[in-house]
Scaffold this motif. Structure first.
Motif, PDB file in Angstrom:
ATOM      1  N   ALA A  45       0.852  -1.198   0.000  1.00  0.00           N
ATOM      2  CA  ALA A  45       0.000   0.000   0.000  1.00  0.00           C
ATOM      3  C   ALA A  45       0.884   1.244   0.000  1.00  0.00           C
ATOM      4  CB  ALA A  45      -0.931  -0.002   1.211  1.00  0.00           C
ATOM      5  N   GLU A  46       1.017   1.849  -1.155  1.00  0.00           N
ATOM      6  CA  GLU A  46       1.838   3.054  -1.300  1.00  0.00           C
ATOM      7  C   GLU A  46       0.944   4.281  -1.315  1.00  0.00           C
ATOM      8  OE1 GLU A  46       5.329   4.827  -4.279  1.00  0.00           O
ATOM      9  OE2 GLU A  46       4.306   2.947  -4.758  1.00  0.00           O
ATOM     10  N   HIS A  47       1.512   5.415  -0.939  1.00  0.00           N
ATOM     11  CA  HIS A  47       0.818   6.689  -1.110  1.00  0.00           C
ATOM     12  C   HIS A  47       0.848   7.012  -2.603  1.00  0.00           C
ATOM     13  CE1 HIS A  47       0.449   8.228   3.162  1.00  0.00           C
ATOM     14  NE2 HIS A  47       1.118   7.087   3.284  1.00  0.00           N
ATOM     15  N   LEU A  48      -0.114   6.461  -3.313  1.00  0.00           N
ATOM     16  CA  LEU A  48      -0.157   6.551  -4.766  1.00  0.00           C
ATOM     17  C   LEU A  48      -1.629   6.548  -5.174  1.00  0.00           C
ATOM     18  CD1 LEU A  48       1.872   4.169  -7.175  1.00  0.00           C
ATOM     19  CD2 LEU A  48      -0.112   5.516  -7.823  1.00  0.00           C
ATOM     20  N   CYS A  51      -4.947   4.762  -3.322  1.00  0.00           N
ATOM     21  CA  CYS A  51      -4.690   3.563  -2.510  1.00  0.00           C
ATOM     22  C   CYS A  51      -4.932   3.843  -1.033  1.00  0.00           C
ATOM     23  CB  CYS A  51      -3.266   3.058  -2.721  1.00  0.00           C
ATOM     24  SG  CYS A  51      -2.899   1.530  -1.812  1.00  0.00           S
ATOM     25  N   ILE A  52      -4.267   4.856  -0.502  1.00  0.00           N
ATOM     26  CA  ILE A  52      -4.417   5.207   0.920  1.00  0.00           C
ATOM     27  C   ILE A  52      -5.666   6.066   1.113  1.00  0.00           C
ATOM     28  CG2 ILE A  52      -3.382   6.354   2.903  1.00  0.00           C
ATOM     29  CD1 ILE A  52      -1.930   3.799   2.139  1.00  0.00           C
ATOM     30  N   TYR A  53      -5.648   7.274   0.557  1.00  0.00           N
ATOM     31  CA  TYR A  53      -6.742   8.215   0.766  1.00  0.00           C
ATOM     32  C   TYR A  53      -7.911   7.895  -0.184  1.00  0.00           C
ATOM     33  CZ  TYR A  53      -3.185  10.692   3.407  1.00  0.00           C
ATOM     34  OH  TYR A  53      -2.207  11.024   4.317  1.00  0.00           O
ATOM     35  N   GLY A  54      -9.012   7.479   0.397  1.00  0.00           N
ATOM     36  CA  GLY A  54     -10.182   7.075  -0.379  1.00  0.00           C
ATOM     37  C   GLY A  54     -10.279   5.572  -0.559  1.00  0.00           C
ATOM     38  N   GLY A  55      -9.128   4.899  -0.500  1.00  0.00           N
ATOM     39  CA  GLY A  55      -9.122   3.451  -0.630  1.00  0.00           C
ATOM     40  C   GLY A  55      -9.107   2.747   0.707  1.00  0.00           C
ATOM     41  N   ILE A  56      -8.128   3.096   1.538  1.00  0.00           N
ATOM     42  CA  ILE A  56      -8.026   2.526   2.882  1.00  0.00           C
ATOM     43  C   ILE A  56      -8.553   3.493   3.927  1.00  0.00           C
ATOM     44  CG2 ILE A  56      -6.354   1.885   4.680  1.00  0.00           C
ATOM     45  CD1 ILE A  56      -4.663   0.588   2.471  1.00  0.00           C
ATOM     46  N   TYR A  57      -8.212   4.771   3.765  1.00  0.00           N
ATOM     47  CA  TYR A  57      -8.478   5.774   4.800  1.00  0.00           C
ATOM     48  C   TYR A  57      -9.371   6.885   4.256  1.00  0.00           C
ATOM     49  CZ  TYR A  57      -7.372   8.981   8.665  1.00  0.00           C
ATOM     50  OH  TYR A  57      -7.441   9.824   9.751  1.00  0.00           O
ATOM     51  N   VAL A  58     -10.458   7.159   4.970  1.00  0.00           N
ATOM     52  CA  VAL A  58     -11.373   8.242   4.568  1.00  0.00           C
ATOM     53  C   VAL A  58     -11.540   9.295   5.656  1.00  0.00           C
ATOM     54  CG1 VAL A  58     -12.679   6.864   2.898  1.00  0.00           C
ATOM     55  CG2 VAL A  58     -13.359   6.844   5.324  1.00  0.00           C
ATOM     56  N   GLY A  59     -10.945   9.052   6.823  1.00  0.00           N
ATOM     57  CA  GLY A  59     -11.069   9.991   7.930  1.00  0.00           C
ATOM     58  C   GLY A  59     -12.296   9.706   8.778  1.00  0.00           C
ATOM     59  N   GLU A  60     -12.200  10.058  10.035  1.00  0.00           N
ATOM     60  CA  GLU A  60     -13.274   9.733  10.983  1.00  0.00           C
ATOM     61  C   GLU A  60     -14.561  10.499  10.717  1.00  0.00           C
ATOM     62  OE1 GLU A  60     -11.879  10.096  14.978  1.00  0.00           O
ATOM     63  OE2 GLU A  60     -10.032   8.981  14.584  1.00  0.00           O
ATOM     64  N   ASN A  61     -14.479  11.622  10.020  1.00  0.00           N
ATOM     65  CA  ASN A  61     -15.677  12.436   9.769  1.00  0.00           C
ATOM     66  C   ASN A  61     -16.363  12.098   8.451  1.00  0.00           C
ATOM     67  OD1 ASN A  61     -15.286  13.924  12.178  1.00  0.00           O
ATOM     68  ND2 ASN A  61     -13.805  15.262  11.131  1.00  0.00           N
ATOM     69  N   ASN A 114       3.209  15.079  -3.376  1.00  0.00           N
ATOM     70  CA  ASN A 114       3.628  13.763  -3.841  1.00  0.00           C
ATOM     71  C   ASN A 114       4.218  13.917  -5.240  1.00  0.00           C
ATOM     72  OD1 ASN A 114       3.833  11.056  -4.646  1.00  0.00           O
ATOM     73  ND2 ASN A 114       2.010  10.466  -3.514  1.00  0.00           N
ATOM     74  N   ILE A 115       5.534  14.114  -5.305  1.00  0.00           N
ATOM     75  CA  ILE A 115       6.188  14.459  -6.572  1.00  0.00           C
ATOM     76  C   ILE A 115       6.195  13.311  -7.572  1.00  0.00           C
ATOM     77  CG2 ILE A 115       7.652  16.203  -5.491  1.00  0.00           C
ATOM     78  CD1 ILE A 115       9.971  14.169  -5.633  1.00  0.00           C
ATOM     79  N   HIS A 116       6.112  12.079  -7.088  1.00  0.00           N
ATOM     80  CA  HIS A 116       6.179  10.931  -7.988  1.00  0.00           C
ATOM     81  C   HIS A 116       4.827  10.586  -8.597  1.00  0.00           C
ATOM     82  CE1 HIS A 116      10.351   9.820  -7.396  1.00  0.00           C
ATOM     83  NE2 HIS A 116      10.203   9.898  -6.088  1.00  0.00           N
ATOM     84  N   VAL A 120       0.045  15.622  -6.391  1.00  0.00           N
ATOM     85  CA  VAL A 120      -1.025  16.058  -5.492  1.00  0.00           C
ATOM     86  C   VAL A 120      -0.454  16.415  -4.124  1.00  0.00           C
ATOM     87  CG1 VAL A 120      -2.781  14.688  -6.658  1.00  0.00           C
ATOM     88  CG2 VAL A 120      -1.483  13.666  -4.791  1.00  0.00           C
ATOM     89  N   THR A 121      -1.196  17.253  -3.389  1.00  0.00           N
ATOM     90  CA  THR A 121      -0.800  17.626  -2.030  1.00  0.00           C
ATOM     91  C   THR A 121      -1.469  16.701  -1.028  1.00  0.00           C
ATOM     92  OG1 THR A 121      -0.515  19.950  -2.661  1.00  0.00           O
ATOM     93  CG2 THR A 121      -0.786  19.472  -0.316  1.00  0.00           C
TER      94      THR A 121
END
Length: 510
Positions: A45-48, A51-61, A114-116, A120-121
Motif C-alpha cells: 500500500a503506497e501513497h499513490l 490507494c491510501i486516501y479514499g481506498g483505505i483511509y477516509v477519515g473519521e468524519n 507527492n512528486i512521484h 497532489v498535495t
C-alpha cells in the motif's frame, strides 16, 4: 543412499518442450519439508493515487462507514482474504517520505507534495500510527520502508527507535506523547526502495555501502531488507550480495521488483480491451518470473548457500495503461480474469521456490495497478485477483509438496506456455493443490497421483468466467468470483480432474 528430491519448478521447463496427451501431476507427500511462509501472500500500500486516501483511509468524519477513519468494507474484505503482511509507505514515495511529518495531532501535521504520483498535495493524516493501527485491525504484519534516497541515517534510526523501543529515550517519550504507550512489534524493515531508479539513481556499489551504513544504525529492526535489483539486473544482485554479506548480521532479505506488461514498458497494453494475442503475451511474460527467481537465487546461493537471506519479491503484478479519463499518475486499472491467472501463476512460482522466496507483495492493495480491491466513494468491488488470494490462503505456513508436472503446450503467434501451472502443499493433514489452466479455449484433463498418503475425500473451488476479459464492476453483479468445484473421490492414490479453460482451481484432499 542419496535421496532424490523432486521439485515442481524443475519440471516446468520440461513441460514447455514436450507434448503430452494428458497432463499429469505426481505429488511426493513423503518428501514435503520446506515451509511456505505466509508472507509470500503479502500486499503493498503506497501513497499513490487512491490507494491510501479514499481506498483505505477516509477519515473519521467521512459519511462512508469507518472505524477510526479506516473503511469498514475494506477492513472486512482484507480480514476475510487473510492478508498476512502489508508494505508501506512506498515505493518511490517512500524515499521522499519524512516520517516525523506524519505523527502528532493531525491538524498540526505539515502537508507535502507527492512528486512521484500525480503531483497532489497530501495532508499527512495517514502516518506511522495510522498504518500500524490499520495493520493491527486487519491482523497483518507491518513492513515499513525507510527513506534512504532523501533521508538520513539519524532519521532512519530514530524511526526504528520510535516504533520498536521500550527504553527511556526521546523517541519513546515522543511516541507516548502521541498516544502509544507500548512499542509496536514491527519485524520487517526495508532500507531504501528502487535505489537504482527513483530512490536515488545509485550504482550498486554506492547503494551497498550506503545500505551497510543505514543498517548499522537500525539495531531495533529485526529483519532488514536491502533494496535489490530491477527485474534482470543480475549485476546489482551480485554486487549487493558480495558487499552486504561481509556483514551478514546486517541483512536478512533482498528485494526484487518485476512487473508484467503486455509486451514491454513502452506498450503496457489495456487492462480489459484485449484478445487472445494479448492474453498469451501477458501469460508468457508472467512466466519470466520463474527465470528471474532461479537466476537471482543462483547468485544468492554463491554468497549464502545456507539460504539464510530471503528473496523478497515486494513489487510484482500486471501493469497496464490507466483507465480512460483517470489521472495518469494514479495508475488506476481494472482487473479481469487474466489478472487472476497472472496472480495464480506468480503465487505458484513463489510457493515452488519457498526455500529462497520468503515474502512477496503484490502491487497494490486498493485502486492501484493489480489491486485486490477497487473503491468509488462508498462502493467497493472485489477483483478476480482478490479471489485468487482468498483461494490460495490455504498455502500460508503450509509445507511445500515436491511434485512432477507434465503438461502440453498452449501456442499462438509464435508464443507458447504450459497448459497447466501448479503448486501443492500440506497442512494439518490436508493436501491443497492449486492449478491454472492457461488455455482460454479448451479444458484440460489432469491426472493427479499422490505418493506416500491415502485420501478418502476431495473438494474444490474455482475461479473462471465465460470471457477472458470479464471483470467485476461497480453497481453490477460479479462476473468473476470464487465458487465450489465438484471433484471426484480419489481412487488408489489417483485423482482425475477436468480443469475448465481459463481457470484457477483449488483441489483439497483429506
Amino acid at each position: 543412499m542419496l535421496k532424490l528430491k523432486l521439485t515442481l519448478s524443475a519440471f516446468l521447463l520440461l513441460a514447455v518442450s514436450v507434448s503430452f496427451a494428458q497432463s499429469t501431476l505426481t505429488l511426493h507427500t513423503d518428501q514435503a519439508e520446506t515451509k511456505i511462509n505466509k508472507e509470500i501472500y503479502g500486499h503493498f500500500a503506497e501513497h499513490l493515487g487512491r490507494c491510501i486516501y479514499g481506498g483505505i483511509y477516509v477519515g473519521e468524519n467521512s459519511d462512508i462507514s469507518n472505524t477510526r477513519g479506516f473503511r469498514d468494507d475494506v477492513i472486512v474484505a482484507l480480514q476475510e482474504m487473510d492478508i498476512p503482511v502489508l508494505r508501506w509507505p512506498g515505493g518511490c514515495f517512500g524515499d521522499t517520505y519524512h516520517w516525523k511529518d506524519g505523527i502528532g495531532p493531525k491538524d498540526e501535521r505539515p502537508s507535502m507534495v507527492n512528486i512521484h504520483w500525480g503531483g497532489v498535495t497530501e495532508d499527512n493524516s495517514f502516518g506511522t500510527h495510522e498504518f500500524l493501527d490499520f495493520c493491527e485491525i486487519i491482523g497483518a504484519e507491518p513492513y515499513i520502508n525507510i527513506n534512504v534516497g532523501s533521508g538520513t541515517v539519524r532519521e532512519a534510526s530514530e524511526w526504528v527507535e520510535y516504533v520498536t523501543s521500550s527504553n527511556v529515550s526521546p523517541m519513546t517519550d515522543l511516541r507516548k506523547k502521541n498516544g502509544r504507550e507500548e512499542p509496536w512489534d514491527v519485524k520487517y524493515w526495508g532500507i531504501g526502495n528502487e535505489n537504482w531508479g527513483c530512490g536515488g539513481n545509485m550504482t550498486p556499489e554506492y547503494y551497498a555501502d550506503l545500505y551497510n551504513r543505514f543498517a548499522s544504525y537500525c539495531g531495533g529492526a529485526q529483519y532488514k531488507i536491502a533494496g535489490g535489483p530491477n527485474v534482470a539486473d543480475y549485476n546489482w544482485m551480485e554486487v549487493l550480495m558480495q558487499k552486504t554479506m561481509r556483514h551478514p548480521h546486517l541483512v536478512q532479505g533482498v528485494s526484487l521488483h518485476a512487473y508484467t506488461f503486455t509486451t514491454a514498458w513502452e506498450d503496457k497494453g489495456h487492462a480489459t480491451d484485449f484478445g487472445e494475442k494479448e492474453w498469451i503475451s501477458v501469460l508468457n511474460n508472467t512466466l519470466n518470473m520463474e527465470t528471474l527467481v532461479n537466476r537471482h537465487s543462483t547468485i544468492m546461493d554463491k554468497y549464502d548457500p545456507a539460504k539464510r537471506v530471503g528473496l523478497i519479491v515486494d513489487e510484482w503484478g500486471n501493469w497496464f495503461n490507466v483507465e480512460e479519463g483517470t489521472n495518469p499518475g494514479f495508475l488506476y486499472q481494472q482487473n479481469t480474469l487474466r489478472d487472476a491467472l497472472v496472480a495464480g501463476i506468480n503465487l505458484n512460482i513463489f510457493n515452488n521456490h519457498a526455500d529462497r522466496v520468503k515474502m512477496s507483495n503484490i502491487a497494490q492493495t486498493v485502486n492501484v495497478l493489480q489491486s485486490v480491491i477497487l473503491t468509488k466513494e462508498d462502493e467497493m468491488v472485489l477483483t478476480p485477483t482478490y479471489y485468487v488470494f482468498k483461494m490460495y490462503s490455504v498455502h500460508q505456513d503450509a509445507t511445500l509438496i515436491p511434485a512432477n508436472l507434465k503438461t502440453d503446450k498452449y501456442e499462438l503467434d509464435g508464443k507458447s506456455v504450459p497448459t497447466v501451472h501448479a503448486s501443492a502443499s500440506t497442512k494439518n493433514g490436508v493436501v491443497s493443490i492449486t492449478m491454472c489452466n492457461l488455455n482460454p479455449n479448451k479444458s484440460e484433463t489432469i491426472e493427479i497421483e499422490i505418493t506416500g498418503n491415502d485420501f478418502a475425500s476431495a473438494n474444490g473451488q474455482i475461479i473462471t468466467s465465460d470471457k477472458m476479459n470479464n471483470y467485476n464492476d461497480f453497481g453490477k453483479q460479479e462476473t468473476v468470483s470464487l465458487k465450489d468445484f465438484e471433484v471426484a473421490k480419489p481412487k488408489n492414490g489417483k485423482l482425475t480432474v477436468e480443469l475448465p479453460s481459463k481457470s484457477v482451481v483449488l483441489v483439497q484432499l483429506q
